[in-house]
Enzyme design. Structure first.
Site, PDB file in Angstrom:
ATOM      1  N   ASN A 143      -5.287  12.366   0.693  1.00  0.00           N
ATOM      2  CA  ASN A 143      -4.383  11.498   1.454  1.00  0.00           C
ATOM      3  C   ASN A 143      -5.224  10.725   2.476  1.00  0.00           C
ATOM      4  O   ASN A 143      -6.441  10.907   2.588  1.00  0.00           O
ATOM      5  CB  ASN A 143      -3.293  12.341   2.135  1.00  0.00           C
ATOM      6  CG  ASN A 143      -2.178  11.482   2.710  1.00  0.00           C
ATOM      7  OD1 ASN A 143      -1.667  10.588   2.033  1.00  0.00           O
ATOM      8  ND2 ASN A 143      -1.796  11.718   3.938  1.00  0.00           N
ATOM      9  N   ASP A 166      -1.832  10.847  -1.994  1.00  0.00           N
ATOM     10  CA  ASP A 166      -2.260   9.861  -2.995  1.00  0.00           C
ATOM     11  C   ASP A 166      -2.580  10.530  -4.324  1.00  0.00           C
ATOM     12  O   ASP A 166      -2.524   9.912  -5.378  1.00  0.00           O
ATOM     13  CB  ASP A 166      -3.479   9.089  -2.503  1.00  0.00           C
ATOM     14  CG  ASP A 166      -3.050   8.122  -1.431  1.00  0.00           C
ATOM     15  OD1 ASP A 166      -2.934   8.544  -0.268  1.00  0.00           O
ATOM     16  OD2 ASP A 166      -2.771   6.959  -1.766  1.00  0.00           O
ATOM     17  N   ARG A 223       0.873  -1.187   0.000  1.00  0.00           N
ATOM     18  CA  ARG A 223       0.000   0.000   0.000  1.00  0.00           C
ATOM     19  C   ARG A 223       0.898   1.222   0.000  1.00  0.00           C
ATOM     20  O   ARG A 223       2.112   1.105   0.115  1.00  0.00           O
ATOM     21  CB  ARG A 223      -1.026  -0.019   1.142  1.00  0.00           C
ATOM     22  CG  ARG A 223      -0.651  -0.673   2.431  1.00  0.00           C
ATOM     23  CD  ARG A 223       0.488  -0.044   3.168  1.00  0.00           C
ATOM     24  NE  ARG A 223       0.255   1.380   3.393  1.00  0.00           N
ATOM     25  CZ  ARG A 223       1.180   2.274   3.645  1.00  0.00           C
ATOM     26  NH1 ARG A 223       2.467   1.906   3.714  1.00  0.00           N
ATOM     27  NH2 ARG A 223       0.909   3.545   3.832  1.00  0.00           N
ATOM     28  N   GLY A 224       0.262   2.402  -0.086  1.00  0.00           N
ATOM     29  CA  GLY A 224       1.048   3.631  -0.234  1.00  0.00           C
ATOM     30  C   GLY A 224       1.151   3.928  -1.733  1.00  0.00           C
ATOM     31  O   GLY A 224       1.483   3.032  -2.521  1.00  0.00           O
ATOM     32  N   ALA A 225       0.866   5.180  -2.111  1.00  0.00           N
ATOM     33  CA  ALA A 225       0.718   5.513  -3.529  1.00  0.00           C
ATOM     34  C   ALA A 225       1.908   5.091  -4.412  1.00  0.00           C
ATOM     35  O   ALA A 225       1.717   4.390  -5.413  1.00  0.00           O
ATOM     36  CB  ALA A 225       0.422   7.003  -3.667  1.00  0.00           C
ATOM     37  N   ARG A 276      -7.526  -0.254  -6.589  1.00  0.00           N
ATOM     38  CA  ARG A 276      -7.772   0.859  -5.654  1.00  0.00           C
ATOM     39  C   ARG A 276      -7.863   2.157  -6.481  1.00  0.00           C
ATOM     40  O   ARG A 276      -6.980   2.415  -7.295  1.00  0.00           O
ATOM     41  CB  ARG A 276      -6.635   0.970  -4.607  1.00  0.00           C
ATOM     42  CG  ARG A 276      -6.542  -0.254  -3.696  1.00  0.00           C
ATOM     43  CD  ARG A 276      -5.608  -0.014  -2.525  1.00  0.00           C
ATOM     44  NE  ARG A 276      -6.210   0.821  -1.512  1.00  0.00           N
ATOM     45  CZ  ARG A 276      -5.533   1.370  -0.499  1.00  0.00           C
ATOM     46  NH1 ARG A 276      -4.226   1.171  -0.393  1.00  0.00           N
ATOM     47  NH2 ARG A 276      -6.147   2.115   0.397  1.00  0.00           N
TER      48      ARG A 276
HETATM   49  O1  MRU Z   1      -4.473   3.136   2.360  1.00  0.00           O
HETATM   50  P1  MRU Z   1      -2.997   3.368   2.212  1.00  0.00           P
HETATM   51  O2  MRU Z   1      -2.199   2.782   3.323  1.00  0.00           O
HETATM   52  O3  MRU Z   1      -2.502   2.946   0.845  1.00  0.00           O
HETATM   53  O4  MRU Z   1      -2.842   4.945   2.285  1.00  0.00           O
HETATM   54  C1  MRU Z   1      -1.562   5.489   2.174  1.00  0.00           C
HETATM   55  C2  MRU Z   1      -1.524   6.956   2.287  1.00  0.00           C
HETATM   56  O5  MRU Z   1      -2.522   7.629   2.416  1.00  0.00           O
HETATM   57  C3  MRU Z   1      -0.167   7.589   2.149  1.00  0.00           C
HETATM   58  O6  MRU Z   1      -0.055   8.715   2.951  1.00  0.00           O
HETATM   59  C4  MRU Z   1       0.037   7.992   0.677  1.00  0.00           C
HETATM   60  O7  MRU Z   1      -0.205   6.909  -0.165  1.00  0.00           O
HETATM   61  C5  MRU Z   1       1.395   8.516   0.426  1.00  0.00           C
HETATM   62  S1  MRU Z   1       2.599   7.276   0.548  1.00  0.00           S
HETATM   63  C6  MRU Z   1       4.127   7.895   0.184  1.00  0.00           C
END
Ligand code: MRU
Length: 345
Positions: free
Chosen positions: A245, A235, A46-48, A89
């Site tokens: 985000n 995101d 996870r994480g963008a 997603r």
């Molecule tokens: O649901 P997630 O864990 O994928 O959400 C992640 C976030 O909101 C992060 O802050 C975002 O993706 C930036 S990651 C460098």
């Protein structure tokens, strides 16, 4: 070196299984793009930026899974894989960015063998570039913080949200590497607890001082002078400077404004979406059980209605600056973001 979240090795993709953290650091190996799609959906990864690179590696697996000798057939197979990866997603724009970039590479190649090689090479390059991008972003942002600052962060925008090093946590790493003593306050980030499970784990793993707070203590810590600045990831960032985000970011930003605390966003250019308006962005809604329980433990009565958006939108007036690999942009964002992308051309 910070944790390596995702890697291409021997024609397969190796990832840290983030659903197992912080209790155990386990790796999973995938050879099928459908497994990558499932891993994105179930938050193994996870994480963008990490989702973007996962999508690219998904297409790299797809070129190996399809054993045709026909170029058009391979492109059709890839288009279908792209669709399945895209549907995982909806909010992080890095996924679309990465999938489209790899598809362009595939379509520019002239033979089946060339498609296979160029897609795999491009996905590997994207993963390497992600680390370099984060390091540049870190260097640019580290100047915003002073020695002995305590910085709040929300969710996990660290090594675990990227290939390595991180965006928001990359800035904190770079500030530390420049000799500054920096402490971090990490919010727990309910409902899935990326803050306590991932950020606290990652910072502790790397020897960075971190204190965990419940999400409900953001106001308390700010009102009591315990926070010098806030930094989060993103995101999706629009031309207007609206930042999408992790759910709760808007509350943290509002509280920071109330207490005159600078609120920064760190994100690569691949997180910008210059075409959409705020109302066009789909906010992922996740299952009720994330809210009615913590892990396997039920904490709410059966049959209760739940609202569980995974992301929210922070308006530009709450954001002091956006840190990218090409520099920091400040308000008015409509102008500064436009200039940032014009300079890139
Ligand atoms: O649901 P997630 O864990 O994928 O959400 C992640 C976030 O909101 C992060 O802050 C975002 O993706 C930036 S990651 C460098």
């Amino acid at each position: 070196m910070s944790l390596k979240t995702i890697e291409w090795k021997d024609n397969s993709v190796i990832m840290i299984d983030q659903t197992k953290l912080p209790n155990s650091l386990e790796f999973v190996t995938y050879t099928d793009y459908n497994q990558i799609a499932d891993a994105i959906k179930t938050l193994v990864v996870r994480g963008a930026p990490a989702i973007g690179v996962s999508g690219a590696f998904g297409l790299a697996l797809a070129v190996l899974q399809c054993d045709t000798k026909d170029k058009d057939e391979l492109i059709t197979y890839l288009e279908n894989a792209k669709k399945i990866l895209f549907q995982t997603r909806p909010t992080a724009v890095n996924l679309t960015w990465a999938l489209e970039k790899i598809m362009r590479v595939a379509k520019n190649a002239s033979t089946v063998d060339e498609i296979r090689k160029s897609v795999i090479d491009a996905a590997k390059l994207m993963a390497n570039e992600d680390i370099q991008t984060n390091k540049s972003m870190g260097k640019n942002g580290s100047e915003l913080f002073n020695d002995n600052d305590t910085i709040m962060t929300h969710c996990n925008a660290g090594a675990l949200a990227t290939v390595a090093y991180g965006t928001a946590l990359g800035v904190i790493r770079a500030a530390k590497e420049s000799g500054k003593n920096i402490k971090v306050i990490a919010t727990e980030t309910r409902p899935v607890q990326q803050g306590s499970r991932l950020t606290a784990f990652e910072l502790k793993h790397d020897g960075i001082d971190v204190s965990l707070i419940p999400d409900t203590a953001v106001g308390y810590t700010m009102a009591n002078g315990l926070v010098d600045g806030v930094i989060v990831g993103a995101d999706r960032i629009l031309q207007t400077g609206h930042v999408f985000n992790k759910i709760g970011t808007y509350q943290v930003a509002t509280m920071a404004k109330q207490h005159n605390i600078p609120f920064y966003v760190a994100a690569p250019l691949s997180t910008f979406d210059l075409k959409s308006n705020p109302e066009d962005v789909i906010i992922e809604q996740r299952k009720a059980s994330e809210v009615t329980g913590i892990g396997d433990k039920k904490t709410a009565p059966d049959g209760i209605d739940v609202i569980n958006p995974a992301f929210d939108m922070t308006p530009p007036e709450l954001i002091s600056g956006i840190i990218t690999e090409n520099g920091i942009v400040k308000p008015p964002y409509n102008e500064s973001i436009k200039k940032l992308f014009e300079a890139k051309k």
